[in-house]
Scaffold this motif. Structure first.
Motif, PDB file in Angstrom:
ATOM      1  N   GLY A   1      -3.963  14.321   3.192  1.00  0.00           N
ATOM      2  CA  GLY A   1      -3.576  15.650   2.735  1.00  0.00           C
ATOM      3  C   GLY A   1      -2.329  16.080   3.484  1.00  0.00           C
ATOM      4  N   GLY A   2      -1.321  16.516   2.737  1.00  0.00           N
ATOM      5  CA  GLY A   2      -0.047  16.853   3.364  1.00  0.00           C
ATOM      6  C   GLY A   2       0.273  18.327   3.383  1.00  0.00           C
ATOM      7  N   GLY A   3       0.087  19.001   2.242  1.00  0.00           N
ATOM      8  CA  GLY A   3       0.501  20.405   2.170  1.00  0.00           C
ATOM      9  C   GLY A   3       1.960  20.533   2.548  1.00  0.00           C
TER      10      GLY A   3
ATOM     11  N   ALA B   1     -14.241  23.586   4.708  1.00  0.00           N
ATOM     12  CA  ALA B   1     -14.301  24.971   4.236  1.00  0.00           C
ATOM     13  C   ALA B   1     -15.651  25.190   3.559  1.00  0.00           C
ATOM     14  CB  ALA B   1     -13.161  25.261   3.269  1.00  0.00           C
ATOM     15  N   ASP B   2     -16.356  26.218   4.002  1.00  0.00           N
ATOM     16  CA  ASP B   2     -17.699  26.434   3.460  1.00  0.00           C
ATOM     17  C   ASP B   2     -18.147  27.863   3.753  1.00  0.00           C
ATOM     18  OD1 ASP B   2     -19.975  25.717   2.102  1.00  0.00           O
ATOM     19  OD2 ASP B   2     -20.851  24.526   3.721  1.00  0.00           O
TER      20      ASP B   2
ATOM     21  N   SER C   1      -6.288   0.692  13.207  1.00  0.00           N
ATOM     22  CA  SER C   1      -4.834   0.872  13.258  1.00  0.00           C
ATOM     23  C   SER C   1      -4.379   2.273  13.626  1.00  0.00           C
ATOM     24  CB  SER C   1      -4.206   0.470  11.919  1.00  0.00           C
ATOM     25  OG  SER C   1      -4.810   1.153  10.848  1.00  0.00           O
ATOM     26  N   TYR C   2      -5.305   3.241  13.742  1.00  0.00           N
ATOM     27  CA  TYR C   2      -4.910   4.618  14.045  1.00  0.00           C
ATOM     28  C   TYR C   2      -5.731   5.192  15.195  1.00  0.00           C
ATOM     29  CZ  TYR C   2      -1.900   4.839   9.977  1.00  0.00           C
ATOM     30  OH  TYR C   2      -0.879   4.615   9.078  1.00  0.00           O
ATOM     31  N   ASP C   3      -5.066   6.044  15.971  1.00  0.00           N
ATOM     32  CA  ASP C   3      -5.743   6.796  17.026  1.00  0.00           C
ATOM     33  C   ASP C   3      -6.463   8.011  16.465  1.00  0.00           C
ATOM     34  OD1 ASP C   3      -4.658   5.283  19.324  1.00  0.00           O
ATOM     35  OD2 ASP C   3      -2.745   6.134  18.666  1.00  0.00           O
ATOM     36  N   VAL C   4      -5.911   8.589  15.414  1.00  0.00           N
ATOM     37  CA  VAL C   4      -6.448   9.825  14.836  1.00  0.00           C
ATOM     38  C   VAL C   4      -6.332   9.751  13.319  1.00  0.00           C
ATOM     39  CG1 VAL C   4      -6.324  12.355  14.799  1.00  0.00           C
ATOM     40  CG2 VAL C   4      -5.596  11.105  16.850  1.00  0.00           C
ATOM     41  N   VAL C   5      -7.380  10.154  12.635  1.00  0.00           N
ATOM     42  CA  VAL C   5      -7.325  10.414  11.192  1.00  0.00           C
ATOM     43  C   VAL C   5      -7.650  11.886  10.995  1.00  0.00           C
ATOM     44  CG1 VAL C   5      -8.328   9.951   8.922  1.00  0.00           C
ATOM     45  CG2 VAL C   5      -7.954   8.057  10.534  1.00  0.00           C
ATOM     46  N   VAL C   6      -6.754  12.607  10.332  1.00  0.00           N
ATOM     47  CA  VAL C   6      -6.941  14.032  10.061  1.00  0.00           C
ATOM     48  C   VAL C   6      -7.160  14.203   8.566  1.00  0.00           C
ATOM     49  CG1 VAL C   6      -5.936  16.342  10.213  1.00  0.00           C
ATOM     50  CG2 VAL C   6      -5.371  14.624  11.956  1.00  0.00           C
ATOM     51  N   ALA C   7      -8.255  14.848   8.191  1.00  0.00           N
ATOM     52  CA  ALA C   7      -8.553  15.109   6.782  1.00  0.00           C
ATOM     53  C   ALA C   7      -8.442  16.596   6.501  1.00  0.00           C
ATOM     54  CB  ALA C   7      -9.947  14.609   6.424  1.00  0.00           C
ATOM     55  N   ASP C   8      -7.513  16.941   5.633  1.00  0.00           N
ATOM     56  CA  ASP C   8      -7.323  18.329   5.200  1.00  0.00           C
ATOM     57  C   ASP C   8      -6.933  18.284   3.736  1.00  0.00           C
ATOM     58  OD1 ASP C   8      -7.063  21.059   5.148  1.00  0.00           O
ATOM     59  OD2 ASP C   8      -5.207  21.133   6.322  1.00  0.00           O
ATOM     60  N   VAL C   9      -7.875  17.852   2.918  1.00  0.00           N
ATOM     61  CA  VAL C   9      -7.614  17.563   1.508  1.00  0.00           C
ATOM     62  C   VAL C   9      -8.391  18.546   0.638  1.00  0.00           C
ATOM     63  CG1 VAL C   9      -7.651  15.818  -0.312  1.00  0.00           C
ATOM     64  CG2 VAL C   9      -7.398  15.112   2.085  1.00  0.00           C
ATOM     65  N   PHE C  10      -7.657  19.209  -0.251  1.00  0.00           N
ATOM     66  CA  PHE C  10      -8.292  20.148  -1.161  1.00  0.00           C
ATOM     67  C   PHE C  10      -7.692  20.010  -2.547  1.00  0.00           C
ATOM     68  CE2 PHE C  10      -9.199  21.874   2.945  1.00  0.00           C
ATOM     69  CZ  PHE C  10     -10.476  22.404   2.809  1.00  0.00           C
ATOM     70  N   ALA C  11      -8.559  20.032  -3.541  1.00  0.00           N
ATOM     71  CA  ALA C  11      -8.141  20.163  -4.925  1.00  0.00           C
ATOM     72  C   ALA C  11      -8.418  21.612  -5.292  1.00  0.00           C
ATOM     73  CB  ALA C  11      -8.922  19.211  -5.825  1.00  0.00           C
ATOM     74  N   GLY C  12      -7.345  22.413  -5.359  1.00  0.00           N
ATOM     75  CA  GLY C  12      -7.537  23.848  -5.403  1.00  0.00           C
ATOM     76  C   GLY C  12      -8.057  24.281  -4.041  1.00  0.00           C
TER      77      GLY C  12
ATOM     78  N   GLY D   1     -18.071  17.944  -4.824  1.00  0.00           N
ATOM     79  CA  GLY D   1     -17.039  18.639  -4.071  1.00  0.00           C
ATOM     80  C   GLY D   1     -17.634  19.776  -3.255  1.00  0.00           C
ATOM     81  N   SER D   2     -16.854  20.255  -2.277  1.00  0.00           N
ATOM     82  CA  SER D   2     -17.330  21.374  -1.459  1.00  0.00           C
ATOM     83  C   SER D   2     -17.476  22.624  -2.313  1.00  0.00           C
ATOM     84  CB  SER D   2     -16.362  21.634  -0.307  1.00  0.00           C
ATOM     85  OG  SER D   2     -15.092  22.013  -0.799  1.00  0.00           O
ATOM     86  N   ASP D   3     -18.276  23.578  -1.831  1.00  0.00           N
ATOM     87  CA  ASP D   3     -18.481  24.815  -2.566  1.00  0.00           C
ATOM     88  C   ASP D   3     -17.181  25.624  -2.626  1.00  0.00           C
ATOM     89  OD1 ASP D   3     -21.138  24.192  -2.919  1.00  0.00           O
ATOM     90  OD2 ASP D   3     -21.811  25.316  -1.168  1.00  0.00           O
ATOM     91  N   PRO D   4     -16.873  26.234  -3.756  1.00  0.00           N
ATOM     92  CA  PRO D   4     -15.640  27.024  -3.857  1.00  0.00           C
ATOM     93  C   PRO D   4     -15.760  28.323  -3.070  1.00  0.00           C
ATOM     94  CG  PRO D   4     -16.938  27.270  -5.846  1.00  0.00           C
ATOM     95  CD  PRO D   4     -17.640  26.232  -5.009  1.00  0.00           C
ATOM     96  N   PRO D   5     -14.625  28.908  -2.690  1.00  0.00           N
ATOM     97  CA  PRO D   5     -14.669  30.199  -2.009  1.00  0.00           C
ATOM     98  C   PRO D   5     -15.124  31.294  -2.966  1.00  0.00           C
ATOM     99  CG  PRO D   5     -12.415  29.611  -2.542  1.00  0.00           C
ATOM    100  CD  PRO D   5     -13.251  28.415  -2.872  1.00  0.00           C
ATOM    101  N   PRO D   6     -15.647  32.384  -2.426  1.00  0.00           N
ATOM    102  CA  PRO D   6     -16.053  33.485  -3.303  1.00  0.00           C
ATOM    103  C   PRO D   6     -14.852  34.080  -4.019  1.00  0.00           C
ATOM    104  CG  PRO D   6     -16.190  34.132  -0.996  1.00  0.00           C
ATOM    105  CD  PRO D   6     -15.920  32.673  -0.995  1.00  0.00           C
ATOM    106  N   PRO D   7     -15.031  34.590  -5.237  1.00  0.00           N
ATOM    107  CA  PRO D   7     -13.916  35.171  -5.982  1.00  0.00           C
ATOM    108  C   PRO D   7     -13.224  36.285  -5.203  1.00  0.00           C
ATOM    109  CG  PRO D   7     -15.861  34.937  -7.377  1.00  0.00           C
ATOM    110  CD  PRO D   7     -16.307  34.631  -5.986  1.00  0.00           C
TER     111      PRO D   7
END
Length: 285
Positions: A79-81, A183-184, A141-152, A272-278
């Motif tokens: 995830g790049g953003g 995110a939850d 091959s990596y010291d760190v893996v960072v996951a910050d991936v969102f579809a919407g 997928g993770s739960d969506p945020p409240p409207p």
């Protein structure tokens, strides 16, 4: 591409939705990236060590504490953003080798054009799916893996399973660390399941977040730190307590209780993770 400007605001349709780059009225040279109205990144082009979002500060604190200060690391960002954390690592750990995987090619081009990052041959940005990147990456091959991936505003299902977590563990060096933005909101079904799932392959872990989110009182971000050795819990606790928005760290027996009863997620039943409240993000527009 349907691009337009409203003042300094940039609005452009990208592959995964409507992207907006909004100038920060309080910091010259700073921008917030939103996708379909959900804040994704905040970047200070003049000071990459300024981190506006609290969960990014918690990710950065973990990066600061898992290796000696200033030592270069090999980091894979899923995830790049707007590349907030890669810019931070480049500034605080010169010489680090970083690979950024972002599935939205149009978003990468927008960020490259409007919020360019400093040229660095050790920082590579590729348009790729996170799971595919892991599958093609060599072992240890990596010291760190960072996951910050969102579809919407949701984490995709294929990045929540134990099969995915096993691929993360495979590409990490023995002393490596997995850092994930979760995110939850109440009842924290997704977060509890992710803790159980990741710990089944990377058993030493802690969770950092706002106390109200950890208690299931509101929706928000939690940062999971997981590896094969004991995480720096005392140092993370001090950093979280001293943050602009103080947080706390859950580890040991308390983390066991947090994830108690949660099932390990598998590809066959992943969601997928739960969506945020409207309306959650409307006040930030």
């Amino acid at each position: 591409m349907g691009r337009k400007r409203a003042g300094d605001r940039v609005v452009e349709q990208v592959d995964t939705g409507l992207a907006e780059l909004v100038p920060d009225p309080d910091r010259a040279g700073s921008w917030t990236l939103l996708l379909d109205g959900a804040p994704q990144s905040h970047v200070d082009l003049t000071d990459p060590t300024h981190l506006e979002f609290e969960y990014v500060r918690r990710l950065a604190a973990a990066v600061d504490l898992i290796a000696p200060s200033g030592a270069p690391l090999r980091v894979l960002h899923l995830g790049g953003g707007a590349l907030t954390l890669p810019r931070y690592v480049s500034a605080t750990r010169p010489g680090s080798t970083q690979r950024v995987s972002e599935v939205d090619g149009a978003l990468v081009e927008l960020v490259r054009r409007a919020l360019p990052w400093p040229s660095d041959p050790r920082l590579r940005v590729r348009v790729e799916d996170a799971r595919a990147v892991l599958a093609s990456t060599r072992e240890a091959s990596y010291d760190v893996v960072v996951a910050d991936v969102f579809a919407g505003a949701r984490t995709p299902a294929h990045l929540t399973s134990v099969e995915y977590a096993a691929e993360v563990a495979r590409v990490l060096r023995p002393a490596g660390w997995y850092l994930a933005n979760l995110a939850d909101g109440p009842p924290l079904r997704h977060a509890r399941g992710q803790v159980a799932t990741v710990r089944s392959v990377l058993p030493q872990a802690c969770l950092v977040g706002d106390a109200a989110v950890l208690r299931g009182r509101r929706y928000g971000n939690l940062v999971l730190v997981a590896g094969r050795s004991t995480p720096p819990v005392p140092e993370l606790t001090r950093r979280a307590a001293g943050d602009w928005f103080p947080g706390r760290v859950v580890a040991g027996d308390e983390l066991d209780r947090f994830a108690s009863g949660a099932q390990v997620v598998r590809d066959a039943d992943a969601t997928g993770s739960d969506p945020p409240p409207p309306g959650l993000f409307s006040v930030r527009r």
